[in-house]
Design an enzyme around this catalytic site. Structure first.
Site, PDB file in Angstrom:
ATOM      1  N   HIS A 179     -37.167  80.571  67.887  1.00 55.45           N
ATOM      2  CA  HIS A 179     -37.856  80.461  69.576  1.00 55.45           C
ATOM      3  C   HIS A 179     -38.901  79.762  70.263  1.00 55.45           C
ATOM      4  CE1 HIS A 179     -37.561  84.728  71.122  1.00 55.45           C
ATOM      5  NE2 HIS A 179     -37.678  85.337  69.944  1.00 55.45           N
ATOM      6  N   LYS A 217     -48.244  82.261  83.163  1.00 49.93           N
ATOM      7  CA  LYS A 217     -47.936  82.533  82.156  1.00 49.93           C
ATOM      8  C   LYS A 217     -48.865  82.050  80.809  1.00 49.93           C
ATOM      9  CE  LYS A 217     -45.073  79.373  83.110  1.00 49.93           C
ATOM     10  NZ  LYS A 217     -43.614  79.514  82.384  1.00 49.93           N
ATOM     11  N   ARG A 218     -48.843  82.150  79.972  1.00 49.10           N
ATOM     12  CA  ARG A 218     -49.475  81.551  78.851  1.00 49.10           C
ATOM     13  C   ARG A 218     -50.053  80.328  78.792  1.00 49.10           C
ATOM     14  NH1 ARG A 218     -51.049  85.249  74.636  1.00 49.10           N
ATOM     15  NH2 ARG A 218     -52.705  83.347  73.960  1.00 49.10           N
ATOM     16  N   LYS A 247     -47.145  73.360  78.324  1.00 49.09           N
ATOM     17  CA  LYS A 247     -46.633  74.422  79.555  1.00 49.09           C
ATOM     18  C   LYS A 247     -47.246  73.436  80.619  1.00 49.09           C
ATOM     19  CE  LYS A 247     -46.049  79.381  77.492  1.00 49.09           C
ATOM     20  NZ  LYS A 247     -44.513  79.333  78.658  1.00 49.09           N
ATOM     21  N   THR A 253     -38.789  82.773  80.685  1.00 53.32           N
ATOM     22  CA  THR A 253     -37.961  84.254  81.117  1.00 53.32           C
ATOM     23  C   THR A 253     -38.641  84.154  82.131  1.00 53.32           C
ATOM     24  OG1 THR A 253     -39.648  85.864  79.977  1.00 53.32           O
ATOM     25  CG2 THR A 253     -37.457  85.460  78.879  1.00 53.32           C
ATOM     26  N   LYS A 282     -37.798  86.251  86.202  1.00 50.98           N
ATOM     27  CA  LYS A 282     -38.435  87.473  87.310  1.00 50.98           C
ATOM     28  C   LYS A 282     -39.031  86.859  88.258  1.00 50.98           C
ATOM     29  CE  LYS A 282     -40.392  88.927  82.854  1.00 50.98           C
ATOM     30  NZ  LYS A 282     -42.107  88.265  82.527  1.00 50.98           N
TER      31      LYS A 282
HETATM   32  C1  LIG Z   1     -42.304  87.432  81.345  1.00 53.43           C
HETATM   33  C2  LIG Z   1     -43.784  87.081  80.586  1.00 53.43           C
HETATM   34  C3  LIG Z   1     -44.121  85.777  80.315  1.00 53.43           C
HETATM   35  C4  LIG Z   1     -43.535  84.953  79.864  1.00 53.43           C
HETATM   36  O1  LIG Z   1     -43.363  83.879  81.198  1.00 53.43           O
HETATM   37  P1  LIG Z   1     -43.546  82.101  80.521  1.00 53.43           P
HETATM   38  O2  LIG Z   1     -43.254  81.408  82.091  1.00 53.43           O
HETATM   39  O3  LIG Z   1     -41.918  82.331  80.492  1.00 53.43           O
HETATM   40  O4  LIG Z   1     -43.843  82.464  79.332  1.00 53.43           O
HETATM   41  C5  LIG Z   1     -45.599  86.548  79.578  1.00 53.43           C
HETATM   42  N1  LIG Z   1     -46.270  87.254  79.125  1.00 53.43           N
HETATM   43  C6  LIG Z   1     -45.802  88.293  80.953  1.00 53.43           C
HETATM   44  C7  LIG Z   1     -47.059  88.868  81.245  1.00 53.43           C
HETATM   45  C8  LIG Z   1     -44.496  88.202  81.615  1.00 53.43           C
HETATM   46  O5  LIG Z   1     -44.520  89.401  81.884  1.00 53.43           O
END
Ligand SMILES: *Cc1c(COP(=O)(O)O)cnc(C)c1O
Length: 881
Positions: free
Chosen positions: A423, A616-617, A622, A727, A731
């Site tokens: 990953h 996101k985190r 990032k 991911t 979305k």
């Molecule tokens: C989809 C999702 C992530 C992943 O987000 P990235 O932008 O791809 O790092 C992290 N936390 C939650 C709650 C999510 O639904």
């Protein structure tokens, strides 16, 4: 489409041998020795032939099995039943929480019925199964999802209303199951959803953390505070504790030589301490199928619940010591994302989890009475990242030491069974365990890893005689002080396939992470399976308004399980009436989020503004820092404008969300900077609605479901080569949001699918990053002029005490700007301007938004899971009827 009734189905052809709810699978009948068997204790086997007495009993069970909850009256009765008998509540004493719980128990009954028939079917057909080993499952809420999967939301909403409650309120009562940090855990949740929907026999195996990821609070100064997430304190109707499924897990001790029955000497792991692993099952409903998946989570339990000796001697603390230690093991999820902290407790958690899971899987295999060499025909094991890799050594140990197989036969089974998903290429996230720690905690496994390495290196030496460099490069043991076990290398050696999670990432895995292994194994072992997301949660459930117009336009709900169908929307991309409908939905979703922000944070934002979202985190790679520096630049420009210039500006709401690991100082400082900027900007009356900055606290799945449908733009701006896939980018685009992103991870494939005219891309390309880093190291960082002005503004104290932010600003200057913020700053600002200009053209924007959703078919996790099943697991669906 407002209603959706479940299709009537033909009855299953084959009558199963036991009625639903009380199958032996669920109970795994334990005969207690203190209960004397009496004549009527007949336990019919699953065989086709039954005695007359068994037949009578089976008929009786069948006739007493609970009915479907077919009418709203049935449902009301079921809810009242659970209120009274499960919760012991009087009708004067039923609040929303109790009502949520009773409703969930009622829905759970329906799920368990499917769970049981699924288990029966699998028992009868005994197909190959796949087990997805994942440290994290970021499931979010279950009730709404289960109602949709069972196609009974409308009926339940009516029943709940008839009993005096609103379904919307009840859904809000549920706590997120937050057993994960971020993308990796959410991916696991999407994959079990797709597996259940596609009727693949897949189970997840993980840990039942008593405290999931911490709850994030933003304090008055704008810093992140962490508090425990007591997600289980109101009980959890979605899990079933399985006291009948329990294994010993051993730690520490020593290795002894023992004779086996055949008089051969065998190594054996002795002594040390033992704990129990107790199973909890979480049913995972599939959409529009009677198939039901499962996640089995382990909880640690002491061997000795209570030390009576110590208690009698008056040492009350010692009496419960064992209990405390065992309870601690699965108490907390490590709150790190893409970072390994190398702690002993973590290694213990990992081993505890894989050992219990493998014992469970082996028990199931042995019940089939097949020879060991058929193990990999029956079992596929997927390692979700480095955390479960110890399973490779553990399976080898169980096969050799416990089951008595020869080393080579065992190793053949191991390598045919395991596959590994990488990953990340970030070095700080690749687990290594020090040899002394391993020798202490898992002495037998350390020997096994040495042997695996030895035999592997001997093979390499034979193939490439005299290539010392190559041997060093591929050795599982790193010759450092102290020596380290490179877990990812063990995974490559012990697996038959290694996959990255997006096209670019899979190339980097081969090129940067495991180049020497390509030489040893050839390139075929390394494949790509681009991540996907489940359209059920991320569109059907999260965005009902968009769902309904898509279904209405396409004329059916087929797209929910065949996401490629969305391509038909392209025909309507220029249709003015459709564009209006489409953008009305977006507007309503923005209103929904604006209302949430106003209610929960007291900040008013206008849904007429451009909603620009990065959730996101929080991590340096990032680059939320780049985003907020861009916001400061925008603020600076606004401040310098006159009224006529301002009247041409596209108003913007910049929304952030995400947790920083509690020990990640720089990431936490980014949160502080965002909140300090928000305070100044949001209170600057001359700016008004032209710019608002919002940091939404405690980002989690249930918030993502409100946030994602409301984006005009979302940012996925990692330094190229650092985000393996992402991911949330999928979305957002699925929900008609445009992306502002770098040429990284799945952004690239999203661009290829939706068309480059529908995505805003900028930034250094991955293959250029190393040279730029090298030059910056050599010559220092030459800061972009606009960036310098932004830094000057921060240092002037415009956002409060500037000295606080020095460590953050230092990462750009003295720190060498490892993540290339300065290098990419100008391209970023230019793209942002393009975003503003494009957004003012409503027709063009609507078209792009439609084209985004229409192009997302490929990113369904259904496609991804099929690829895993075909290319790695060799797994076939087992139809539920
Ligand atoms: C989809 C999702 C992530 C992943 O987000 P990235 O932008 O791809 O790092 C992290 N936390 C939650 C709650 C999510 O639904």
């Amino acid at each position: 489409m407002a209603t959706h009734t479940r299709k009537t189905r033909p009855q299953p052809k084959r009558r199963l041998s036991l009625p639903n709810v009380t199958s032996r699978r669920m109970m795994d009948v334990v005969i207690h020795e203190d209960i004397k068997p009496v004549d009527v204790t007949v336990v019919p086997t699953r065989s086709a032939k039954h005695t007359p007495l068994e037949e009578t009993l089976l008929e009786r069970w069948k006739s007493l099995a609970p009915h479907d909850l077919a009418s709203t009256t049935d449902i009301e009765k079921s809810i009242v039943y659970h209120t009274t008998y499960t919760l012991c509540r009087h009708r004067y004493n039923v609040d929303k929480t109790a009502m949520y719980s009773a409703t969930s128990h009622s829905v759970r009954d329906l799920l368990l019925k499917e769970w049981n028939t699924t288990q029966e079917r699998l028992h009868v057909t005994n197909p190959k199964r796949c087990y997805y080993l994942s440290m994290e499952f970021l499931l979010g809420r279950a009730l709404d999802n289960a109602l949709y999967c069972l196609s009974t939301k409308k009926e339940y909403a009516e029943s709940v209303k008839a009993l005096g409650f609103s379904m919307e309120d009840l859904l809000e009562e549920e706590r997120d199951a937050a057993l994960g940090n971020g993308g990796l855990g959410r991916l696991a949740a999407c994959y079990v959803d797709s597996s259940a929907t596609l009727e693949y026999p897949v189970w997840g195996y993980g840990l039942r953390f008593k405290y999931g990821i911490f709850k994030q609070i933003i304090n008055n100064e704008g810093y992140q505070d962490e508090t425990p997430d007591y997600w289980l304190s109101h009980g959890n109707p979605w899990e079933l504790r399985r006291d009948d499924i329990k294994y010993d897990v051993q730690f520490y001790g020593y290795v002894a030589t023992k004779m086996n029955d055949a008089g051969e000497s065998r190594l054996s792991w002795e002594g040390g301490e033992k704990m129990y692993a107790v199973a909890y099952d979480m049913p995972i409903p599939g959409y529009d199928t009677k198939n039901c998946g499962n996640i089995r989570l382990w909880e640690s339990q002491p061997h000795n619940l209570f030390d009576f000796g110590a208690f009698n001697n008056g040492d009350y603390d010692k009496a419960v010591n064992d209990q405390k230690r065992a309870n601690n093991l699965t108490a907390v999820l490590y709150p790190n994302d893409n970072h390994d902290s190398g702690k002993e407790l973590r290694l213990k958690q990992e081993y505890f989890w894989v050992s219990a899971s493998l014992q469970d899987i082996i028990r199931r295999f042995k019940r089939s009475k097949r020879p060991w060499k058929e193990f990999s025909d029956q079992v596929a094991l997927q390692l979700n990242d480095t955390h479960p890799i110890m399973a490779i050594a553990e399976l080898q140990r169980l096969l050799v030491d416990v089951e008595g197989l020869a080393w080579d036969s065992a190793w053949d089974i191991v390598t045919k069974t395991f596959a590994f998903t990488n990953h990340t290429v970030l070095p700080e996230a690749l687990e290594r365990w020090s040899v002394p720690l391993m020798e202490h905690l898992l002495p037998r496994h350390m020997q096994i890893i040495y042997d695996i390495n030895l035999f592997f290196l001997q093979k390499v030496e034979k193939q490439f005689p005299g290539d010392r460099d190559l041997l060093n490069q591929v050795s599982i043991i790193e010759e450092s002080q102290p020596q380290q076990v490179r877990m990812a290398y063990l995974a490559v050696v012990g697996s038959h396939k290694v996959n990255g999670v997006a096209a670019l990432h899979s190339e980097l895995v081969k090129k940067d992470l495991f180049p020497a292994f390509i030489k040893c194994f050839g390139p075929e072992k390394f494949i790509n399976i681009t991540n996907g997301i489940t359209p059920r949660r991320w569109l059907y459930q999260a965005n009902p308004a968009l769902r309904d117009i898509i279904t209405e336009t396409l004329g059916s709900e087929k797209w929910v399980t065949h996401l490629d169908e969305l391509a038909q929307l392209k025909k309507f991309a220029d249709d003015k009436a459709f564009q209006k409908k489409w953008m009305d939905v977006k507007y309503r979703n923005k209103q929904r989020l604006a209302k949430w922000i106003s209610t929960n944070m007291g900040i008013d934002v206008s849904p007429d503004s451009l909603f620009d979202i990065q959730v996101k985190r929080i991590h340096e790679y990032k680059r939320q820092f780049l985003n907020i520096l861009g916001v400061i630049h925008r603020y600076r420009e606004l401040c310098e404008m006159n009224d006529s210039e301002r009247s041409k500006v596209t108003p913007r709401v910049v929304i952030f969300g995400g947790k920083a690991a509690p020990g990640y100082f720089v990431a936490k400082l980014v949160i502080k900077l965002i909140n300090s900027v928000a305070k100044v900007v949001n209170n600057d009356e001359s700016i008004g609605d032209l710019l608002k900055v919002v940091f939404i606290p405690d980002y989690k799945v249930s918030l993502a479901e409100i946030i994602t449908p409301a984006s005009d733009i979302s940012q996925h701006i990692s330094t190229a080569g650092t985000e393996a896939s992402g991911t949330s980018n999928m979305k957002f685009v699925l929900n008609g949001g445009l992306i502002l992103g770098t040429v990284d991870g799945a952004n690239i494939e999203i661009r290829d699918e939706i068309g480059e005219e529908n995505i805003f891309m900028f930034g250094t390309l991955a293959d250029k990053v190393p040279d730029i880093r090298h030059n910056q190291k050599f010559y220092g960082v030459l800061l972009d002029a606009n960036l310098q002005a932004v830094i000057d503004l921060i240092e002037s104290g415009a956002f409060g005490d500037a000295s606080i932010f020095n460590p953050l600003i230092d990462t750009l200057t003295y720190g060498g700007d490892y993540y290339l913020i300065s290098e990419d700053f100008d391209g970023y600002l230019k793209k942002q301007t393009e975003v503003d200009d494009t957004f003012r053209d409503k027709t063009l924007w609507a078209k792009k938004s439609i084209m985004c959703t229409a192009g997302m078919g490929f990113f369904s996790s259904d496609r991804a899971v099929r690829e895993y099943a075909d290319k790695i697991w060799n797994l076939k669906p087992i139809p539920s009827e």
